[in-house]
Design a protein around this motif. Structure first.
Motif, PDB file in Angstrom:
ATOM      1  N   ASP A  40       0.996  -1.057   0.059  1.00  0.00           N
ATOM      2  CA  ASP A  40       0.037  -0.003  -0.047  1.00  0.00           C
ATOM      3  C   ASP A  40       0.928   1.178   0.085  1.00  0.00           C
ATOM      4  O   ASP A  40       2.001   1.337   0.738  1.00  0.00           O
ATOM      5  N   ASP A  54      -3.731   4.372  -1.658  1.00  0.00           N
ATOM      6  CA  ASP A  54      -4.436   3.237  -1.067  1.00  0.00           C
ATOM      7  C   ASP A  54      -5.294   3.995   0.312  1.00  0.00           C
ATOM      8  O   ASP A  54      -6.297   3.495   0.301  1.00  0.00           O
ATOM      9  N   LEU A  67      -6.874  10.125  -3.673  1.00  0.00           N
ATOM     10  CA  LEU A  67      -7.157   8.850  -3.227  1.00  0.00           C
ATOM     11  C   LEU A  67      -7.489   8.200  -4.493  1.00  0.00           C
ATOM     12  O   LEU A  67      -8.331   8.498  -5.303  1.00  0.00           O
ATOM     13  N   GLY A  96      -9.494   3.328  -2.692  1.00  0.00           N
ATOM     14  CA  GLY A  96      -8.951   3.763  -1.544  1.00  0.00           C
ATOM     15  C   GLY A  96      -9.770   4.265  -0.520  1.00  0.00           C
ATOM     16  O   GLY A  96     -11.079   4.165  -0.336  1.00  0.00           O
TER      17      GLY A  96
END
Ligand SMILES: C[S@@+](CC[C@H](N)C(=O)[O-])C[C@H]1O[C@@H](n2cnc3c(N)ncnc32)[C@H](O)[C@@H]1O
Length: 380
Positions: free
Chosen positions: A65, A144, A169, A173
């Motif tokens: 991530d 993420d 995002l 996300g």
């Protein structure tokens, strides 16, 4: 200076609401942070999560991530998160170059790496980015997970920042907000940069929706137990919130019932207490799917009574919590504590022993059993 204000905010909250050691009690056992007595190393996390599992399940970062904290200060929260997750690309973002700078950031990260005792090479990476009052300066559509932790109330241009964050995002996300909130007829003010009134969730949730953020996970109910902190996870896809709101609508009436336990008259009526406990118990899985730290919130509710020296009522709440969470060593610890405060020492010892049985690493219980035995022997 801003960090100083943040510390003042935490001290204010602690002095106002935490004169007893009622949160972060298990920080050493759960999080392995050891440098002091008041759990400041866990920063705001110690208000919101009592176990490592609760924290990890709620935050739920995945290997690979890309994650940023907006308004990260010196990076303390990233240091904390780096203890629990691996292979994460962390970015600390702030507007204040005096607070967020490479030298201090690296020092903070190192401190938490030492706590975590990771034997493998740490696979997390760390960067920092400086933004402006209305833009993060982060790349678009890449993240993420984006966090704001105890900072949102400090943003002068909140709506502009939310628009900016939305762009950063990824479509799938998550935006995680850990923040203090006011409640209807109960206004909390944060002293940062001159007093900032904290908004209520009733105001914030529709506002976040206007910016395209839909809540689908909460730390605790929108009712104040001991403190003002809450945690929310937002997603962009409204469909992903349908189950959450269906469950929430189903159980919010029960939560209001549980909250009535804070009324002394209700708490001292054993029939009503049993009715409330039984009805909440029957829906506990649904409740936890909405309010992930319901157990900690209940514990805080018990403490609300203890702080008012209403020991019997506090004990009722701790009793109910141990029924809701029979596998929790912490629920039994607090039940033991409730009995201790009520000077019911044999029952206190019995429950401390159950807690110790559920978690033999809970060394606090060993000290408590010794203490209660001595109270019992000296008739205090
Ligand atoms: C109370 S501190 C919290 C710091 C950190 N999140 C923590 O939990 O310790 C608030 C931070 O928000 C930062 N801040 C204020 N406005 C900002 C903005 N528009 N964008 C990014 N950071 C901002 C401040 O510089 C400060 O470092």
């Amino acid at each position: 200076m801003k960090i100083l204000y943040a510390i003042l905010f935490i001290i204010l909250i602690k002095n106002t609401f935490y004169s007893q050691n009622d949160f972060g009690e298990f920080s050493k056992i759960e999080f392995n942070v050891t440098s002091h007595n008041d759990n400041e190393d866990m920063n705001m996390f110690s208000y919101l999560f009592e176990t490592k599992k609760q924290l990890v399940d709620f935050i739920d970062l995945k290997k690979g991530d890309l994650v940023a904290e907006i308004g990260a200060g010196d990076g303390v929260n990233i240091g904390i998160l780096s203890m629990f997750f691996d292979s994460i690309k962390f970015v600390a973002q702030d507007i204040d170059t005096k607070t967020l700078k490479n030298k201090t950031y690296n020092k903070v990260i190192k401190k938490y790496q030492n706590y975590s005792h990771k034997t493998q090479i740490n696979t997390n990476t760390f960067e920092l980015v400086i933004g402006t009052k209305n833009t993060t300066n982060l790349p678009d559509n890449k993240f993420d997970v984006l966090f704001i932790i105890n900072s949102f109330h400090d943003f002068d241009k909140q709506d502009e920042m939310l628009n900016d964050i939305y762009k950063k995002l990824k479509p799938n996300g998550r935006f995680i907000l850990l923040e203090g909130f006011s409640f209807p007829n109960d206004t909390q003010v944060c002293p940062d940069y001159g007093p900032h009134v904290l908004h209520t969730l009733d105001f914030e949730l529709p506002r976040f929706e206007k910016h395209g953020f839909y809540a689908n996970k909460m730390r605790s109910p929108n009712l104040k137990a001991v403190h003002y902190g809450n945690g929310l996870v937002f997603v962009k896809d409204k469909k992903l919130t349908e189950q959450f709101y269906e469950n929430k609508n189903e159980i919010d009436g029960l939560i209001k019932q549980a909250y009535r336990l804070k009324q002394t008259a209700i708490a001292s009526d054993s029939i009503i207490v049993k009715q409330i406990t039984d009805s909440v118990s029957s829906k506990i899985n649904t409740i936890v799917s909405v309010y992930h730290e319901f157990e900690v919130w209940m514990k805080d509710l018990g403490f609300r009574h203890l702080k008012k020296l209403e020991y019997k009522a506090g004990l009722n709440v701790f009793k109910a919590n141990a029924i809701f969470f029979p596998d929790s060593y912490q629920a039994y610890y607090w039940l033991g504590f409730g009995y201790e405060k009520n000077k019911l020492y044999d029952l206190a010892i019995e429950n401390y022993k159950i807690s110790l049985h559920l978690n033999p690493n809970n060394s606090l219980c060993i000290d408590k059993i010794k203490l209660v035995n001595s109270l019992k022997n000296t008739n205090r």
